[in-house]
Design a protein around this motif. Structure first.
Motif, PDB file in Angstrom:
ATOM      1  N   MET A  23       0.836  -1.182   0.000  1.00 15.08           N
ATOM      2  CA  MET A  23       0.000   0.000   0.000  1.00 15.08           C
ATOM      3  C   MET A  23       0.880   1.244   0.000  1.00 15.08           C
ATOM      4  SD  MET A  23      -3.066   0.753   2.620  1.00 15.08           S
ATOM      5  CE  MET A  23      -3.399   2.397   3.121  1.00 15.08           C
ATOM      6  N   GLU A  24       0.579   2.176  -0.901  1.00  9.45           N
ATOM      7  CA  GLU A  24       1.393   3.384  -1.023  1.00  9.45           C
ATOM      8  C   GLU A  24       1.040   4.402   0.048  1.00  9.45           C
ATOM      9  OE1 GLU A  24       2.609   6.541  -4.481  1.00  9.45           O
ATOM     10  OE2 GLU A  24       2.141   4.472  -4.971  1.00  9.45           O
ATOM     11  N   ALA A  25       2.031   5.176   0.443  1.00 10.13           N
ATOM     12  CA  ALA A  25       1.837   6.217   1.457  1.00 10.13           C
ATOM     13  C   ALA A  25       0.853   7.264   0.958  1.00 10.13           C
ATOM     14  CB  ALA A  25       3.178   6.864   1.780  1.00 10.13           C
ATOM     15  N   GLU A  26       0.272   7.992   1.903  1.00  7.68           N
ATOM     16  CA  GLU A  26      -0.645   9.078   1.557  1.00  7.68           C
ATOM     17  C   GLU A  26       0.088  10.108   0.700  1.00  7.68           C
ATOM     18  OE1 GLU A  26      -3.131  12.520   3.860  1.00  7.68           O
ATOM     19  OE2 GLU A  26      -2.848  10.600   4.861  1.00  7.68           O
ATOM     20  N   THR A  27      -0.603  10.608  -0.307  1.00  9.88           N
ATOM     21  CA  THR A  27       0.027  11.557  -1.219  1.00  9.88           C
ATOM     22  C   THR A  27      -0.501  12.964  -0.991  1.00  9.88           C
ATOM     23  OG1 THR A  27      -1.605  11.213  -2.987  1.00  9.88           O
ATOM     24  CG2 THR A  27       0.335   9.776  -2.981  1.00  9.88           C
ATOM     25  N   ARG A  28       0.264  13.921  -1.480  1.00  6.97           N
ATOM     26  CA  ARG A  28      -0.110  15.325  -1.410  1.00  6.97           C
ATOM     27  C   ARG A  28       0.044  15.932  -2.793  1.00  6.97           C
ATOM     28  NH1 ARG A  28       2.503  18.521   3.412  1.00  6.97           N
ATOM     29  NH2 ARG A  28       0.813  19.917   2.827  1.00  6.97           N
ATOM     30  N   ILE A  29      -0.700  16.985  -3.038  1.00  3.33           N
ATOM     31  CA  ILE A  29      -0.565  17.730  -4.282  1.00  3.33           C
ATOM     32  C   ILE A  29       0.396  18.881  -4.008  1.00  3.33           C
ATOM     33  CG2 ILE A  29      -1.752  19.133  -6.011  1.00  3.33           C
ATOM     34  CD1 ILE A  29      -4.296  17.481  -5.274  1.00  3.33           C
ATOM     35  N   ALA A  30       1.351  19.065  -4.898  1.00  8.24           N
ATOM     36  CA  ALA A  30       2.355  20.106  -4.703  1.00  8.24           C
ATOM     37  C   ALA A  30       2.727  20.730  -6.041  1.00  8.24           C
ATOM     38  CB  ALA A  30       3.602  19.532  -4.046  1.00  8.24           C
ATOM     39  N   SER A  79      15.007  30.236 -17.666  1.00  8.15           N
ATOM     40  CA  SER A  79      13.789  29.473 -17.954  1.00  8.15           C
ATOM     41  C   SER A  79      13.078  29.225 -16.641  1.00  8.15           C
ATOM     42  CB  SER A  79      14.120  28.134 -18.614  1.00  8.15           C
ATOM     43  OG  SER A  79      14.681  28.343 -19.893  1.00  8.15           O
ATOM     44  N   ILE A  80      11.750  29.240 -16.693  1.00  3.73           N
ATOM     45  CA  ILE A  80      10.926  28.994 -15.518  1.00  3.73           C
ATOM     46  C   ILE A  80      10.108  27.747 -15.807  1.00  3.73           C
ATOM     47  CG2 ILE A  80       9.123  29.883 -14.008  1.00  3.73           C
ATOM     48  CD1 ILE A  80      10.936  32.340 -16.132  1.00  3.73           C
ATOM     49  N   ILE A  81      10.163  26.786 -14.894  1.00  4.89           N
ATOM     50  CA  ILE A  81       9.437  25.531 -15.070  1.00  4.89           C
ATOM     51  C   ILE A  81       8.538  25.318 -13.858  1.00  4.89           C
ATOM     52  CG2 ILE A  81       9.631  23.034 -15.415  1.00  4.89           C
ATOM     53  CD1 ILE A  81      12.541  23.566 -16.391  1.00  4.89           C
ATOM     54  N   SER A  82       7.292  24.944 -14.115  1.00  4.09           N
ATOM     55  CA  SER A  82       6.350  24.594 -13.051  1.00  4.09           C
ATOM     56  C   SER A  82       6.010  23.117 -13.193  1.00  4.09           C
ATOM     57  CB  SER A  82       5.056  25.406 -13.176  1.00  4.09           C
ATOM     58  OG  SER A  82       5.324  26.772 -13.065  1.00  4.09           O
ATOM     59  N   ILE A  83       6.113  22.389 -12.092  1.00  4.39           N
ATOM     60  CA  ILE A  83       5.795  20.962 -12.074  1.00  4.39           C
ATOM     61  C   ILE A  83       4.710  20.738 -11.024  1.00  4.39           C
ATOM     62  CG2 ILE A  83       6.699  18.626 -11.687  1.00  4.39           C
ATOM     63  CD1 ILE A  83       8.075  20.012 -14.006  1.00  4.39           C
ATOM     64  N   VAL A  84       3.619  20.086 -11.419  1.00  2.00           N
ATOM     65  CA  VAL A  84       2.556  19.737 -10.467  1.00  2.00           C
ATOM     66  C   VAL A  84       2.649  18.236 -10.205  1.00  2.00           C
ATOM     67  CG1 VAL A  84       0.090  19.730 -10.017  1.00  2.00           C
ATOM     68  CG2 VAL A  84       1.093  21.584 -11.366  1.00  2.00           C
ATOM     69  N   LEU A  85       2.672  17.892  -8.916  1.00  2.00           N
ATOM     70  CA  LEU A  85       2.854  16.502  -8.500  1.00  2.00           C
ATOM     71  C   LEU A  85       1.722  16.040  -7.598  1.00  2.00           C
ATOM     72  CD1 LEU A  85       6.472  17.079  -7.251  1.00  2.00           C
ATOM     73  CD2 LEU A  85       5.942  15.690  -9.224  1.00  2.00           C
ATOM     74  N   ASP A  86       1.478  14.753  -7.595  1.00  2.72           N
ATOM     75  CA  ASP A  86       0.650  14.096  -6.594  1.00  2.72           C
ATOM     76  C   ASP A  86       1.504  12.932  -6.103  1.00  2.72           C
ATOM     77  OD1 ASP A  86      -1.257  13.001  -4.965  1.00  2.72           O
ATOM     78  OD2 ASP A  86      -2.771  12.740  -6.526  1.00  2.72           O
ATOM     79  N   ALA A  87       2.128  13.128  -4.933  1.00  2.00           N
ATOM     80  CA  ALA A  87       3.135  12.168  -4.471  1.00  2.00           C
ATOM     81  C   ALA A  87       3.244  12.216  -2.951  1.00  2.00           C
ATOM     82  CB  ALA A  87       4.483  12.511  -5.090  1.00  2.00           C
ATOM     83  N   PRO A  88       3.849  11.193  -2.356  1.00  2.00           N
ATOM     84  CA  PRO A  88       4.140  11.249  -0.918  1.00  2.00           C
ATOM     85  C   PRO A  88       5.107  12.411  -0.632  1.00  2.00           C
ATOM     86  CG  PRO A  88       4.349   9.003  -1.746  1.00  2.00           C
ATOM     87  CD  PRO A  88       4.203   9.894  -2.941  1.00  2.00           C
TER      88      PRO A  88
END
Length: 83
Positions: free
Chosen positions: A1-8, A48-57
């Motif tokens: 079972m994977e750990a709880e994730t957060r959006i960042a 350069s400016i980079i934005s990364i959206v994640l859903d991860a522990p």
């Protein structure tokens, strides 16, 4: 079972274009967690400016941001959702 994730959101400022290959390698390593990515070249200022959206522990998000921030000429900051 994977750990709880957060959006960042990881914001990345690239002042050294020679790091592009290393940045992409790090992002590829974490690609399973990436929801979206947007890159903006700001040619007038040479960055350069980079934005990364994640859903991860949380530890995964921290590791990604840390690896990016250790690259010469690359800065990264992370903000987390409250959910």
């Amino acid at each position: 079972m994977e750990a709880e994730t957060r959006i960042a959101l990881v914001g990345i400022i690239v002042e050294n274009g020679e790091m592009a290959e290393k940045i992409n390698a790090v992002l590829h390593e974490y690609s399973r967690y990436i929801i979206g990515r947007m890159g903006l070249p700001y040619r007038e200022r040479g960055v350069s400016i980079i934005s990364i959206v994640l859903d991860a522990p949380s530890p995964v998000i921290s590791a990604l941001s840390g690896k990016l921030g250790m690259l010469k000429g690359v800065s990264s900051k992370t903000i987390y959702s409250k959910i």
